[in-house]
Design a protein around this motif. Structure first.
Motif, PDB file in Angstrom:
ATOM      1  N   ALA A  60      58.637 -26.240  28.579  1.00 32.88           N
ATOM      2  CA  ALA A  60      59.530 -27.148  28.499  1.00 32.88           C
ATOM      3  C   ALA A  60      60.053 -27.516  27.229  1.00 32.88           C
ATOM      4  O   ALA A  60      60.427 -28.527  27.601  1.00 32.88           O
ATOM      5  N   ILE A  61      59.728 -26.194  26.755  1.00 38.61           N
ATOM      6  CA  ILE A  61      61.394 -26.346  25.343  1.00 38.61           C
ATOM      7  C   ILE A  61      62.006 -26.499  25.629  1.00 38.61           C
ATOM      8  O   ILE A  61      63.053 -27.568  24.654  1.00 38.61           O
ATOM      9  N   ALA A  62      62.854 -25.841  26.636  1.00 35.59           N
ATOM     10  CA  ALA A  62      63.924 -25.908  26.705  1.00 35.59           C
ATOM     11  C   ALA A  62      64.654 -27.315  27.675  1.00 35.59           C
ATOM     12  O   ALA A  62      65.500 -27.615  27.699  1.00 35.59           O
ATOM     13  N   GLU A  63      63.646 -28.068  28.112  1.00 38.05           N
ATOM     14  CA  GLU A  63      63.796 -29.351  28.790  1.00 38.05           C
ATOM     15  C   GLU A  63      63.744 -30.302  28.494  1.00 38.05           C
ATOM     16  O   GLU A  63      63.695 -31.498  29.489  1.00 38.05           O
ATOM     17  N   THR A  64      63.295 -30.359  27.172  1.00 41.15           N
ATOM     18  CA  THR A  64      63.218 -31.828  27.134  1.00 41.15           C
ATOM     19  C   THR A  64      63.791 -31.688  25.368  1.00 41.15           C
ATOM     20  O   THR A  64      64.582 -31.117  24.761  1.00 41.15           O
ATOM     21  N   ARG A  97      63.993 -48.768  17.823  1.00 41.44           N
ATOM     22  CA  ARG A  97      64.868 -48.836  19.261  1.00 41.44           C
ATOM     23  C   ARG A  97      64.252 -47.718  20.360  1.00 41.44           C
ATOM     24  O   ARG A  97      65.443 -46.632  19.705  1.00 41.44           O
ATOM     25  N   VAL A  98      63.836 -47.571  20.858  1.00 36.82           N
ATOM     26  CA  VAL A  98      63.841 -46.538  22.255  1.00 36.82           C
ATOM     27  C   VAL A  98      64.061 -46.996  23.477  1.00 36.82           C
ATOM     28  O   VAL A  98      63.460 -48.222  23.921  1.00 36.82           O
ATOM     29  N   LEU A  99      64.320 -46.065  24.440  1.00 33.91           N
ATOM     30  CA  LEU A  99      64.086 -47.019  25.501  1.00 33.91           C
ATOM     31  C   LEU A  99      63.534 -46.143  26.669  1.00 33.91           C
ATOM     32  O   LEU A  99      62.157 -45.604  26.248  1.00 33.91           O
ATOM     33  N   SER A 100      63.811 -46.254  28.542  1.00 33.76           N
ATOM     34  CA  SER A 100      63.000 -45.681  29.492  1.00 33.76           C
ATOM     35  C   SER A 100      62.958 -44.386  28.744  1.00 33.76           C
ATOM     36  O   SER A 100      63.772 -43.467  28.618  1.00 33.76           O
ATOM     37  N   ASN A 101      61.423 -43.531  28.164  1.00 33.79           N
ATOM     38  CA  ASN A 101      60.868 -42.298  28.988  1.00 33.79           C
ATOM     39  C   ASN A 101      61.327 -41.555  26.970  1.00 33.79           C
ATOM     40  O   ASN A 101      61.544 -40.232  26.587  1.00 33.79           O
ATOM     41  N   GLN A 102      61.600 -41.766  25.904  1.00 35.77           N
ATOM     42  CA  GLN A 102      62.151 -42.450  24.936  1.00 35.77           C
ATOM     43  C   GLN A 102      59.945 -42.589  24.135  1.00 35.77           C
ATOM     44  O   GLN A 102      59.704 -43.113  24.696  1.00 35.77           O
ATOM     45  N   PHE A 103      60.646 -41.680  23.000  1.00 33.70           N
ATOM     46  CA  PHE A 103      58.899 -42.118  22.263  1.00 33.70           C
ATOM     47  C   PHE A 103      59.501 -41.688  20.366  1.00 33.70           C
ATOM     48  O   PHE A 103      60.625 -41.515  20.649  1.00 33.70           O
ATOM     49  N   THR A 104      58.681 -43.062  19.899  1.00 35.29           N
ATOM     50  CA  THR A 104      59.010 -42.445  18.031  1.00 35.29           C
ATOM     51  C   THR A 104      57.778 -42.636  17.867  1.00 35.29           C
ATOM     52  O   THR A 104      57.468 -43.685  17.691  1.00 35.29           O
ATOM     53  N   LYS A 105      57.669 -41.496  16.852  1.00 33.79           N
ATOM     54  CA  LYS A 105      56.312 -41.821  16.001  1.00 33.79           C
ATOM     55  C   LYS A 105      56.463 -41.658  14.780  1.00 33.79           C
ATOM     56  O   LYS A 105      57.365 -41.149  13.790  1.00 33.79           O
ATOM     57  N   ALA A 106      55.380 -42.376  13.987  1.00 35.06           N
ATOM     58  CA  ALA A 106      55.181 -42.177  12.566  1.00 35.06           C
ATOM     59  C   ALA A 106      54.372 -41.071  12.611  1.00 35.06           C
ATOM     60  O   ALA A 106      52.518 -42.068  13.094  1.00 35.06           O
ATOM     61  N   TRP A 107      53.281 -39.716  11.655  1.00 30.13           N
ATOM     62  CA  TRP A 107      52.798 -39.425  12.714  1.00 30.13           C
ATOM     63  C   TRP A 107      51.924 -38.318  11.093  1.00 30.13           C
ATOM     64  O   TRP A 107      52.484 -38.151  10.546  1.00 30.13           O
ATOM     65  N   ILE A 108      51.216 -38.236  11.010  1.00 27.50           N
ATOM     66  CA  ILE A 108      50.127 -36.571  10.562  1.00 27.50           C
ATOM     67  C   ILE A 108      49.684 -35.804  11.894  1.00 27.50           C
ATOM     68  O   ILE A 108      48.883 -36.526  12.486  1.00 27.50           O
ATOM     69  N   GLY A 155      61.553 -38.972  20.726  1.00 26.75           N
ATOM     70  CA  GLY A 155      62.022 -37.300  21.677  1.00 26.75           C
ATOM     71  C   GLY A 155      62.686 -38.036  22.714  1.00 26.75           C
ATOM     72  O   GLY A 155      61.878 -39.491  22.713  1.00 26.75           O
ATOM     73  N   GLY A 156      62.673 -37.668  23.709  1.00 25.95           N
ATOM     74  CA  GLY A 156      63.782 -38.131  25.073  1.00 25.95           C
ATOM     75  C   GLY A 156      63.440 -36.886  26.040  1.00 25.95           C
ATOM     76  O   GLY A 156      63.970 -36.256  26.086  1.00 25.95           O
ATOM     77  N   LEU A 157      64.354 -37.386  26.991  1.00 23.29           N
ATOM     78  CA  LEU A 157      64.280 -36.554  28.462  1.00 23.29           C
ATOM     79  C   LEU A 157      65.886 -35.753  28.092  1.00 23.29           C
ATOM     80  O   LEU A 157      66.178 -36.458  27.248  1.00 23.29           O
ATOM     81  N   THR A 158      66.286 -34.826  28.422  1.00 22.88           N
ATOM     82  CA  THR A 158      67.296 -33.583  28.265  1.00 22.88           C
ATOM     83  C   THR A 158      68.941 -34.207  28.389  1.00 22.88           C
ATOM     84  O   THR A 158      68.860 -35.684  29.420  1.00 22.88           O
ATOM     85  N   GLY A 159      69.719 -34.626  27.304  1.00 20.10           N
ATOM     86  CA  GLY A 159      70.510 -35.015  28.034  1.00 20.10           C
ATOM     87  C   GLY A 159      70.816 -36.767  27.309  1.00 20.10           C
ATOM     88  O   GLY A 159      71.958 -37.320  27.328  1.00 20.10           O
TER      89      GLY A 159
END
Length: 362
Positions: free
Chosen positions: A106-110, A142-153, A277-281
């Motif tokens: 999926a690396i090339a698809e995201t 702010r995010v759209l559908s099919n997106q995420f954002t994180k504060a992460w370990i 991240g989110g969908l390609t494009g």
């Protein structure tokens, strides 16, 4: 390799179109503690539930780091479930099928991006630890559908072809949740759960024990730029007696990854920071407070932070070695990170974030 670890928990959730509205219905169900998803795995047949940290683990925290008792909380204290039952987040989509896309395919698809600090590959002091902690500043990017954002370990370990990772923090994730609110979120992958698993969504995964705090829970208080800040303390550490991997806030046990399922000998890499991240494009979502850290500098209340960054070294929890960590940003036109070494009252501290946008690929 760094991208591999970052990809693992995110790929398979992008294809769902979930509205970003606050759901009024209850998003958890009270489940018999012995009938939660984790116990549906055959390896968990004779597992004895750990209801609290061992005396040794608890004593280590209180003796070495009494300031943990003073760290902030950010959750409603009302007990959610009756005796013998625990709250399990109820997803809005069907997770019964094997929907995981292998990260290498999926690396090339995201469209995935990070702003983190990471241990140098050639560090002279190699770390094989048993956990980490931080105090997380909580925002609602702010995010759209099919997106995420994180504060992460990330706590990562790789031995030959076996990959293991425990990951935790807060996330706004519209592929996993029905809205765009920040929530306590966890993920793990191991040799016995190769597809990976968010929260309590699979057999043989996270064991929930607390009756109020649980993965998927909403953080109802969020920070505002230039105004009041809200934060939460989260810690993952391996209990030396039970060998389970405990998820805690302050000295409160939320739940754990059982040693029967997560049997790694200890992480050898730790990352701290933001991931989005989110969908390609698509236009990439905001991260952190939604602003470039370099614009705000280290002025209080003007960027998203993680502070009191610590790692377990043996049976001690210590500030990270700032000389062994460096900043990594894959898309500096969209995000940035700034690692500030030890600051009195905050320990080791980093700030991260950005507005997102047309970021492209690493």
């Amino acid at each position: 390799m760094a991208l591999y670890w970052l990809l693992c928990p995110s790929i398979y959730l992008f294809s769902y179109n979930i509205a970003q509205t606050v759901q009024e219905e209850v998003e958890y169900e009270c489940v018999d503690i012995y009938k939660q998803p984790s116990f549906q795995h055959p390896l968990m047949k004779d597992h004895q539930i750990q209801m609290r940290p061992s005396v040794e683990f608890q004593a280590m925290l209180l003796k070495e780091y009494p300031e943990i008792l003073n760290l902030s909380t950010n959750y409603k204290s009302k007990e959610r479930c009756p005796e013998g039952k625990v709250p399990i987040h109820r997803p809005q989509i069907n997770y019964t099928n094997n929907f995981m896309i292998h990260p290498e395919k999926a690396i090339a698809e995201t469209n995935l991006h990070y702003a983190i600090i990471k241990q140098f590959e050639n560090a002279t002091k190699k770390w094989r630890g048993v956990g980490a902690q931080a105090v997380f500043d909580i925002y609602k990017p702010r995010v759209l559908s099919n997106q995420f954002t994180k504060a992460w370990i990330w706590l990562n370990h790789r031995e030959n072809d076996v990959i293991s990772s425990i990951q935790f923090g807060w996330a706004v994730h519209t592929g996993l949740y029905p809205d765009d609110r920040p929530r306590l979120t966890t993920y793990f992958v191991s040799d016995r759960q190769k597809n990976g698993c968010y929260n309590t969504l699979c057999r043989g995964g996270f064991v929930q024990v607390h009756k109020t705090i649980y993965p998927g829970m909403v953080y109802d208080k969020v920070s505002v730029l230039g105004k009041r800040q809200y934060s939460v303390h989260l810690l993952v550490g391996q209990d030396s007696r039970t060998k389970n991997w405990l998820l805690m806030t302050r000295t409160t046990l939320i739940g754990y990854w059982p040693h029967q399922i997560y049997s790694a000998q200890g992480p050898t890499q730790a990352y701290f920071g933001g991931y989005a991240g989110g969908l390609t494009g698509d236009i990439s979502p905001a991260m952190g407070a939604g602003n470039f850290v370099i614009q705000a500098g280290f002025r209080k209340n003007y960027s998203c932070f993680m502070k009191q960054l610590k790692l377990f070294y043996g049976n001690k929890l210590e500030d990270i070695d700032s000389n062994a960590f460096g900043e990594y940003v894959d898309s500096p036109n969209c995000y940035d990170v700034w690692f500030r070494k030890f600051e009195v009252g905050n320990g080791e501290l980093l700030t991260f974030g950005g507005p997102g946008g047309a970021c492209g690929f690493p």
